[in-house]
Design a protein around this motif. Structure first.
Motif, PDB file in Angstrom:
ATOM      1  N   LEU A   1       0.834  -1.189   0.000  1.00  0.00           N
ATOM      2  CA  LEU A   1       0.000   0.000   0.000  1.00  0.00           C
ATOM      3  C   LEU A   1       0.880   1.255   0.000  1.00  0.00           C
ATOM      4  O   LEU A   1       1.785   1.392   0.821  1.00  0.00           O
ATOM      5  CB  LEU A   1      -0.905  -0.010   1.231  1.00  0.00           C
ATOM      6  N   GLY A   2       0.633   2.145  -0.932  1.00  0.00           N
ATOM      7  CA  GLY A   2       1.413   3.381  -1.033  1.00  0.00           C
ATOM      8  C   GLY A   2       2.621   3.266  -1.936  1.00  0.00           C
ATOM      9  O   GLY A   2       3.258   4.276  -2.249  1.00  0.00           O
ATOM     10  N   ASP A   3       2.951   2.042  -2.382  1.00  0.00           N
ATOM     11  CA  ASP A   3       4.099   1.842  -3.262  1.00  0.00           C
ATOM     12  C   ASP A   3       3.666   1.864  -4.726  1.00  0.00           C
ATOM     13  O   ASP A   3       2.487   1.709  -5.049  1.00  0.00           O
ATOM     14  CB  ASP A   3       4.789   0.518  -2.960  1.00  0.00           C
ATOM     15  N   TYR A   4       4.641   2.004  -5.616  1.00  0.00           N
ATOM     16  CA  TYR A   4       4.387   2.031  -7.051  1.00  0.00           C
ATOM     17  C   TYR A   4       5.569   1.410  -7.764  1.00  0.00           C
ATOM     18  O   TYR A   4       6.654   1.239  -7.192  1.00  0.00           O
ATOM     19  CB  TYR A   4       4.182   3.473  -7.536  1.00  0.00           C
ATOM     20  N   ARG A   5       5.359   1.057  -9.018  1.00  0.00           N
ATOM     21  CA  ARG A   5       6.445   0.568  -9.864  1.00  0.00           C
ATOM     22  C   ARG A   5       6.091   0.785 -11.324  1.00  0.00           C
ATOM     23  O   ARG A   5       4.937   1.027 -11.671  1.00  0.00           O
ATOM     24  CB  ARG A   5       6.734  -0.910  -9.597  1.00  0.00           C
ATOM     25  N   ARG A   6       7.121   0.694 -12.182  1.00  0.00           N
ATOM     26  CA  ARG A   6       6.881   0.760 -13.622  1.00  0.00           C
ATOM     27  C   ARG A   6       6.153  -0.509 -14.081  1.00  0.00           C
ATOM     28  O   ARG A   6       6.253  -1.558 -13.452  1.00  0.00           O
ATOM     29  CB  ARG A   6       8.211   0.862 -14.374  1.00  0.00           C
ATOM     30  N   LEU A   7       5.464  -0.398 -15.200  1.00  0.00           N
ATOM     31  CA  LEU A   7       4.873  -1.585 -15.801  1.00  0.00           C
ATOM     32  C   LEU A   7       5.970  -2.531 -16.286  1.00  0.00           C
ATOM     33  O   LEU A   7       7.020  -2.100 -16.751  1.00  0.00           O
ATOM     34  CB  LEU A   7       3.997  -1.212 -17.002  1.00  0.00           C
ATOM     35  N   THR A   8       5.717  -3.820 -16.179  1.00  0.00           N
ATOM     36  CA  THR A   8       6.621  -4.807 -16.755  1.00  0.00           C
ATOM     37  C   THR A   8       6.410  -4.826 -18.269  1.00  0.00           C
ATOM     38  O   THR A   8       5.381  -4.352 -18.776  1.00  0.00           O
ATOM     39  CB  THR A   8       6.341  -6.200 -16.192  1.00  0.00           C
ATOM     40  N   PRO A   9       7.363  -5.390 -19.030  1.00  0.00           N
ATOM     41  CA  PRO A   9       7.163  -5.495 -20.486  1.00  0.00           C
ATOM     42  C   PRO A   9       5.878  -6.227 -20.846  1.00  0.00           C
ATOM     43  O   PRO A   9       5.178  -5.838 -21.797  1.00  0.00           O
ATOM     44  CB  PRO A   9       8.405  -6.265 -20.949  1.00  0.00           C
ATOM     45  N   ASP A  10       5.529  -7.287 -20.105  1.00  0.00           N
ATOM     46  CA  ASP A  10       4.298  -8.030 -20.402  1.00  0.00           C
ATOM     47  C   ASP A  10       3.063  -7.175 -20.128  1.00  0.00           C
ATOM     48  O   ASP A  10       2.087  -7.214 -20.891  1.00  0.00           O
ATOM     49  CB  ASP A  10       4.237  -9.314 -19.565  1.00  0.00           C
ATOM     50  N   GLU A  11       3.080  -6.417 -19.039  1.00  0.00           N
ATOM     51  CA  GLU A  11       1.952  -5.537 -18.723  1.00  0.00           C
ATOM     52  C   GLU A  11       1.798  -4.457 -19.790  1.00  0.00           C
ATOM     53  O   GLU A  11       0.672  -4.139 -20.211  1.00  0.00           O
ATOM     54  CB  GLU A  11       2.142  -4.909 -17.346  1.00  0.00           C
ATOM     55  N   LEU A  12       2.931  -3.911 -20.219  1.00  0.00           N
ATOM     56  CA  LEU A  12       2.872  -2.884 -21.261  1.00  0.00           C
ATOM     57  C   LEU A  12       2.322  -3.466 -22.557  1.00  0.00           C
ATOM     58  O   LEU A  12       1.489  -2.850 -23.230  1.00  0.00           O
ATOM     59  CB  LEU A  12       4.266  -2.295 -21.482  1.00  0.00           C
ATOM     60  N   GLU A  13       2.771  -4.668 -22.887  1.00  0.00           N
ATOM     61  CA  GLU A  13       2.290  -5.323 -24.102  1.00  0.00           C
ATOM     62  C   GLU A  13       0.790  -5.581 -24.032  1.00  0.00           C
ATOM     63  O   GLU A  13       0.087  -5.479 -25.048  1.00  0.00           O
ATOM     64  CB  GLU A  13       3.036  -6.649 -24.300  1.00  0.00           C
ATOM     65  N   SER A  14       0.278  -5.859 -22.840  1.00  0.00           N
ATOM     66  CA  SER A  14      -1.151  -6.136 -22.692  1.00  0.00           C
ATOM     67  C   SER A  14      -2.005  -4.916 -23.041  1.00  0.00           C
ATOM     68  O   SER A  14      -3.180  -5.063 -23.405  1.00  0.00           O
ATOM     69  CB  SER A  14      -1.461  -6.608 -21.265  1.00  0.00           C
ATOM     70  N   LEU A  15      -1.425  -3.726 -22.939  1.00  0.00           N
ATOM     71  CA  LEU A  15      -2.180  -2.497 -23.239  1.00  0.00           C
ATOM     72  C   LEU A  15      -2.315  -2.253 -24.741  1.00  0.00           C
ATOM     73  O   LEU A  15      -3.017  -1.339 -25.158  1.00  0.00           O
ATOM     74  CB  LEU A  15      -1.511  -1.298 -22.577  1.00  0.00           C
ATOM     75  N   SER A  16      -1.648  -3.069 -25.544  1.00  0.00           N
ATOM     76  CA  SER A  16      -1.726  -2.906 -27.000  1.00  0.00           C
ATOM     77  C   SER A  16      -3.149  -3.175 -27.513  1.00  0.00           C
ATOM     78  O   SER A  16      -3.476  -2.772 -28.628  1.00  0.00           O
ATOM     79  CB  SER A  16      -0.726  -3.827 -27.707  1.00  0.00           C
ATOM     80  N   ILE A  17      -3.989  -3.818 -26.694  1.00  0.00           N
ATOM     81  CA  ILE A  17      -5.376  -4.080 -27.115  1.00  0.00           C
ATOM     82  C   ILE A  17      -6.148  -2.791 -27.345  1.00  0.00           C
ATOM     83  O   ILE A  17      -7.180  -2.801 -28.023  1.00  0.00           O
ATOM     84  CB  ILE A  17      -6.115  -4.950 -26.084  1.00  0.00           C
ATOM     85  N   PHE A  18      -5.657  -1.670 -26.796  1.00  0.00           N
ATOM     86  CA  PHE A  18      -6.356  -0.406 -26.955  1.00  0.00           C
ATOM     87  C   PHE A  18      -6.011   0.319 -28.248  1.00  0.00           C
ATOM     88  O   PHE A  18      -6.593   1.369 -28.553  1.00  0.00           O
ATOM     89  CB  PHE A  18      -6.101   0.488 -25.742  1.00  0.00           C
ATOM     90  N   GLY A  19      -5.059  -0.214 -28.994  1.00  0.00           N
ATOM     91  CA  GLY A  19      -4.779   0.297 -30.332  1.00  0.00           C
ATOM     92  C   GLY A  19      -4.167   1.677 -30.382  1.00  0.00           C
ATOM     93  O   GLY A  19      -4.412   2.406 -31.358  1.00  0.00           O
ATOM     94  N   VAL A  20      -3.398   2.067 -29.368  1.00  0.00           N
ATOM     95  CA  VAL A  20      -2.719   3.366 -29.389  1.00  0.00           C
ATOM     96  C   VAL A  20      -1.220   3.142 -29.274  1.00  0.00           C
ATOM     97  O   VAL A  20      -0.766   2.085 -28.812  1.00  0.00           O
ATOM     98  CB  VAL A  20      -3.211   4.284 -28.256  1.00  0.00           C
ATOM     99  N   ASP A  21      -0.448   4.138 -29.701  1.00  0.00           N
ATOM    100  CA  ASP A  21       1.008   4.043 -29.581  1.00  0.00           C
ATOM    101  C   ASP A  21       1.404   4.069 -28.108  1.00  0.00           C
ATOM    102  O   ASP A  21       0.965   4.930 -27.340  1.00  0.00           O
ATOM    103  CB  ASP A  21       1.681   5.211 -30.302  1.00  0.00           C
ATOM    104  N   LEU A  22       2.259   3.127 -27.728  1.00  0.00           N
ATOM    105  CA  LEU A  22       2.742   3.035 -26.356  1.00  0.00           C
ATOM    106  C   LEU A  22       4.208   3.445 -26.264  1.00  0.00           C
ATOM    107  O   LEU A  22       4.740   3.579 -25.193  1.00  0.00           O
ATOM    108  CB  LEU A  22       2.560   1.601 -25.835  1.00  0.00           C
TER     109      LEU A  22
END
Length: 242
Positions: A221-242
């Protein structure tokens, strides 16, 4: 792009500060020392180093945050602590913002980015992006409530899209329930209001996921991190440049 602008965007300092680094011959372009701030570079092709360490310019950045209670989902506020106050200087320098919002007393998964097109796609009602919550409820949720959620609950100012209510546990002695709720929109206090229509009240609310992104078990709780490569790749379903 001008070299001094590139260096500033790589968080080496302000334009004036990176000019000092250039004068000190700490910057190389394609292996050669460069001291001219106006030098034009191609950030996608040229190899830029600082003290012989490669620099990479990122147009977009993405953070997963486990938002605690008492923090507002905003970029600035005169009185309340915001989610940006939890990030490091790099996140703030990149001008990230929360994708959607969690109420001040709701905790859990929040995505922060500076990619406006992605945020718009994830929040668009036309995309029907699933958002999953774990709720502690005062009162016993029933099969009738599940059916009401599935049909779409009427609020005073909005007819909710069909939602899924999964009853995980009930405590008859304490008249309480634990439920998992999946919605595909994000109206103001929506889940709390939906539960209230059923004659109960939410006592604790945690977001577990949004779209393909889930709250990591090891993110405190209260922590954060960058997206992993797999998590970033999963966002490709939205069809925008990442």
């Amino acid at each position: 792009m001008r070299l001094d602008k590139f260096l500033a965007k790589c968080n080496l300092g302000t334009r004036s500060q990176v000019r000092v680094l250039l004068k000190q011959k700490q910057i190389k372009v394609n292996g050669q020392v460069e001291n001219q701030p106006k030098r034009q570079i191609d950030e996608k092709v040229d190899a830029i180093t600082f003290r012989d360490e490669p620099l990479k310019y990122e147009t977009f950045v993405y953070y997963l945050l486990n938002k605690p209670k008492g923090i507002i989902s905003a970029t600035e506020d005169d009185k309340q602590k915001t989610v940006l106050d939890l990030l490091d200087d790099e996140g703030r320098h990149k001008l990230v913002f929360p994708v959607g919002r969690l109420d001040i007393d709701t905790h859990g998964l929040l995505l922060l980015t500076n990619n406006g097109k992605l945020a718009h796609a994830m929040l668009s009602p036309k995309k029907h992006v699933a958002k999953v919550y774990l709720a502690e409820v005062s009162g016993i949720m029933t099969e009738e409530d599940k059916e009401a959620f599935a049909q779409g609950i009427d609020l005073k100012d909005h007819h909710c899209q069909p939602a899924q209510l999964k009853i995980l546990a009930t405590d008859l002695a304490n008249q309480s329930s634990r439920v998992e709720i999946t919605i595909h929109e994000g109206k103001f206090h929506q889940i709390k209001r939906m539960v209230q229509v059923c004659g109960k009240s939410v006592t604790d609310l945690q977001r577990l996921s949004i779209g393909p992104l889930s709250l990591p078990n090891d993110l405190d709780l209260g922590d954060y991190r960058r997206l992993t490569p797999d998590e970033l790749e999963s966002l490709s379903i939205f069809g925008v440049d990442l």
